[in-house]
Design a protein around this motif. Structure first.
Motif, short mmCIF file in Angstrom:
data_model
loop_
_atom_site.label_atom_id
_atom_site.label_comp_id
_atom_site.label_asym_id
_atom_site.label_seq_id
_atom_site.Cartn_x
_atom_site.Cartn_y
_atom_site.Cartn_z
N PRO A 119 0.81 -1.23 0.00
CA PRO A 119 0.00 0.00 0.00
C PRO A 119 0.84 1.27 0.00
CG PRO A 119 -0.87 -1.56 1.60
CD PRO A 119 0.42 -2.13 1.09
N ASP A 120 2.03 1.22 0.61
CA ASP A 120 2.89 2.41 0.63
C ASP A 120 3.34 2.81 -0.76
OD1 ASP A 120 2.66 2.59 3.36
OD2 ASP A 120 4.60 1.66 3.78
N MET A 121 3.36 1.87 -1.70
CA MET A 121 3.77 2.19 -3.07
C MET A 121 2.68 2.96 -3.83
SD MET A 121 6.74 1.10 -2.86
CE MET A 121 7.35 1.40 -4.50
N LEU A 122 1.52 3.12 -3.18
CA LEU A 122 0.43 3.89 -3.77
C LEU A 122 0.06 5.10 -2.92
CD1 LEU A 122 -1.89 0.88 -4.63
CD2 LEU A 122 -0.73 2.32 -6.29
N LYS A 123 0.28 5.02 -1.62
CA LYS A 123 -0.33 6.00 -0.71
C LYS A 123 0.61 6.99 -0.03
CE LYS A 123 -4.43 4.54 -1.42
NZ LYS A 123 -5.34 5.39 -2.16
N ASP A 144 -13.01 9.03 -16.99
CA ASP A 144 -13.04 8.99 -15.52
C ASP A 144 -11.74 8.43 -14.94
OD1 ASP A 144 -15.68 9.91 -15.72
OD2 ASP A 144 -16.51 7.89 -15.64
N PHE A 145 -10.61 8.82 -15.53
CA PHE A 145 -9.30 8.27 -15.17
C PHE A 145 -8.97 8.45 -13.69
CE2 PHE A 145 -8.22 12.64 -15.35
CZ PHE A 145 -7.03 12.81 -14.66
N ASN A 146 -9.52 9.48 -13.06
CA ASN A 146 -9.17 9.75 -11.66
C ASN A 146 -10.29 9.40 -10.69
OD1 ASN A 146 -10.86 11.82 -12.40
ND2 ASN A 146 -9.63 13.43 -11.47
N TYR A 147 -11.31 8.70 -11.14
CA TYR A 147 -12.37 8.26 -10.23
C TYR A 147 -11.83 7.18 -9.30
CZ TYR A 147 -16.38 10.58 -12.41
OH TYR A 147 -17.28 11.49 -12.86
N GLY A 148 -12.40 7.10 -8.14
CA GLY A 148 -11.97 6.10 -7.18
C GLY A 148 -12.50 4.72 -7.52
N THR A 149 -11.69 3.73 -7.26
CA THR A 149 -12.09 2.34 -7.46
C THR A 149 -11.36 1.47 -6.45
OG1 THR A 149 -12.42 0.64 -9.15
CG2 THR A 149 -10.33 1.81 -9.20
N LEU A 150 -11.70 0.21 -6.41
CA LEU A 150 -11.08 -0.72 -5.47
C LEU A 150 -10.06 -1.57 -6.21
CD1 LEU A 150 -14.31 -1.87 -3.58
CD2 LEU A 150 -12.69 -0.08 -2.93
N ALA A 167 -7.94 3.15 -4.96
CA ALA A 167 -7.00 3.65 -5.96
C ALA A 167 -7.79 4.41 -7.03
CB ALA A 167 -6.24 2.49 -6.60
N THR A 168 -7.08 5.11 -7.88
CA THR A 168 -7.76 5.76 -9.00
C THR A 168 -8.01 4.74 -10.10
OG1 THR A 168 -5.72 6.41 -10.11
CG2 THR A 168 -6.64 7.99 -8.51
N ILE A 170 -7.23 4.85 -13.23
CA ILE A 170 -6.07 4.61 -14.10
C ILE A 170 -5.04 3.75 -13.39
CG2 ILE A 170 -4.84 6.76 -13.56
CD1 ILE A 170 -5.02 4.92 -16.97
N GLN A 171 -4.91 3.87 -12.07
CA GLN A 171 -4.01 2.97 -11.34
C GLN A 171 -4.54 1.53 -11.42
OE1 GLN A 171 -4.18 5.19 -7.61
NE2 GLN A 171 -1.94 5.42 -7.68
N PHE A 172 -5.86 1.39 -11.24
CA PHE A 172 -6.48 0.08 -11.36
C PHE A 172 -6.19 -0.51 -12.74
CE2 PHE A 172 -9.99 -2.36 -13.12
CZ PHE A 172 -10.12 -3.39 -12.21
N PHE A 173 -6.46 0.26 -13.81
CA PHE A 173 -6.23 -0.25 -15.15
C PHE A 173 -4.76 -0.62 -15.36
CE2 PHE A 173 -10.12 2.13 -16.92
CZ PHE A 173 -10.89 0.99 -16.94
N ALA A 174 -3.86 0.25 -14.97
CA ALA A 174 -2.43 0.00 -15.19
C ALA A 174 -1.99 -1.29 -14.51
CB ALA A 174 -1.61 1.18 -14.68
N ILE A 175 -2.35 -1.44 -13.25
CA ILE A 175 -1.91 -2.62 -12.48
C ILE A 175 -2.60 -3.88 -12.98
CG2 ILE A 175 -1.97 -3.65 -10.18
CD1 ILE A 175 -1.44 -0.71 -9.14
N GLU A 176 -3.91 -3.80 -13.24
CA GLU A 176 -4.62 -5.01 -13.69
C GLU A 176 -4.24 -5.40 -15.12
OE1 GLU A 176 -6.14 -7.20 -11.94
OE2 GLU A 176 -6.24 -6.05 -10.08
#
Length: 196
Positions: A119-123, A144-150, A167-168, A170-176
Motif C-alpha cells: 500500500p505504501d507504493m500507492l499511498k 473517468d481516469f481519476n475516479y476512485g475504485t477498489l 486507488a484511482t 487509471i491505477q487500477f487499469f495499469a496494475i490489472e
C-alpha cells in the motif's frame, strides 16, 4: 452561544451546504441559458463568490452519495473478479488504450511488485508524487481516469477488507492490465476453472 451535539451540528452544516449548492446550481443554470453573469443578479453573484471562497472542508460529504459510490465500486470490483475468474485474463482488453497504459506503466514503475502490492507504493507522499504524472497523462484519454475504485493487494485473492485498497481508475487499469499480461491473474482463472 448555542452548542449542538456534534452529529446534529454536522448534519446542519451538510444541510446548509446542500441548500447553498442548490441555490448556486440554479443560478448557474440560469446564467448558462441567460446573458452571463448579469443573469445571476447581486444575490446570486454574492452567493457564488461566497461558495467559491469556502474551503472544501466546509462542504460535508453526503452519506447517501458515499453509499452509492461504495455500492458502485463494489459492483465494479465484483464484476471484474468474476470476469478474470471466467475468462483467461491474458486475453482481456480493459480499455481502448491498453497497450499505451501498459507501456507507460512499466516505463514508470518497472520494479513495482504487482503480484503483492505494498500500500505504501500507492499511498505515501513520495508514491503519490511519482504516480501523479503517470495518471495525469491519461486525462482525456481514459474516461473517468481519476475516479476512485477498489484494487486488490494480492492478485491471487478475492476482494476482502484486508486485501483491498482505494486507488484511482487509471491505477487500477495499469496494475490489472500488467497483471493480466504478465500472468499474475491466471491463478484466479485456473482456480475457478478446476472442479471442486
Amino acid at each position: 452561544m448555542l452548542h449542538l451535539p456534534c452529529s446534529i451540528a454536522l448534519q446542519r452544516r451538510r444541510q446548509l451546504a446542500l441548500e447553498r449548492r442548490d441555490v448556486i446550481g440554479s443560478k448557474f443554470t440560469a446564467m448558462a441559458s441567460g446573458n452571463g453573469i448579469a443573469s445571476l443578479g447581486v444575490e446570486g453573484a454574492t452567493a457564488a463568490a461566497q461558495a467559491l471562497s469556502l474551503p472544501a472542508e466546509a462542504y460535508g460529504n453526503d452519506p447517501q452519495l458515499e453509499v452509492m459510490w461504495a455500492m458502485k465500486a463494489y459492483n465494479h470490483a465484483e464484476i471484474y473478479f468474476n470476469l478474470i475468474s471466467s475468462v483467461d485474463p491474458s486475453n482481456l482488453k480493459l480499455t481502448k488504450v491498453d497497450d499505451r497504459i501498459y507501456t507507460s506503466f512499466r516505463e514508470s514503475f518497472s520494479d513495482l511488485n504487482i503480484k503483492n502490492l505494498d500500500p505504501d507504493m500507492l499511498k505515501t507522499a513520495d508514491a503519490k508524487e511519482k504516480w501523479r504524472p503517470f495518471c495525469n497523462q491519461f486525462d482525456g484519454v481514459v474516461e473517468d481516469f481519476n475516479y476512485g475504485t477498489l484494487l486488490r493487494l494480492d492478485c491471487e485473492k478475492d476482494y476482502t477488507e484486508e486485501n483491498t485498497i482505494f486507488a484511482t481508475r487509471i491505477q487500477f487499469f495499469a496494475i490489472e492490465i500488467a497483471r493480466n499480461r504478465e500472468g499474475f491473474n491466471t491463478p484466479v482463472f485456473q482456480a475457478k476453472k478446476q472442479p471442486s
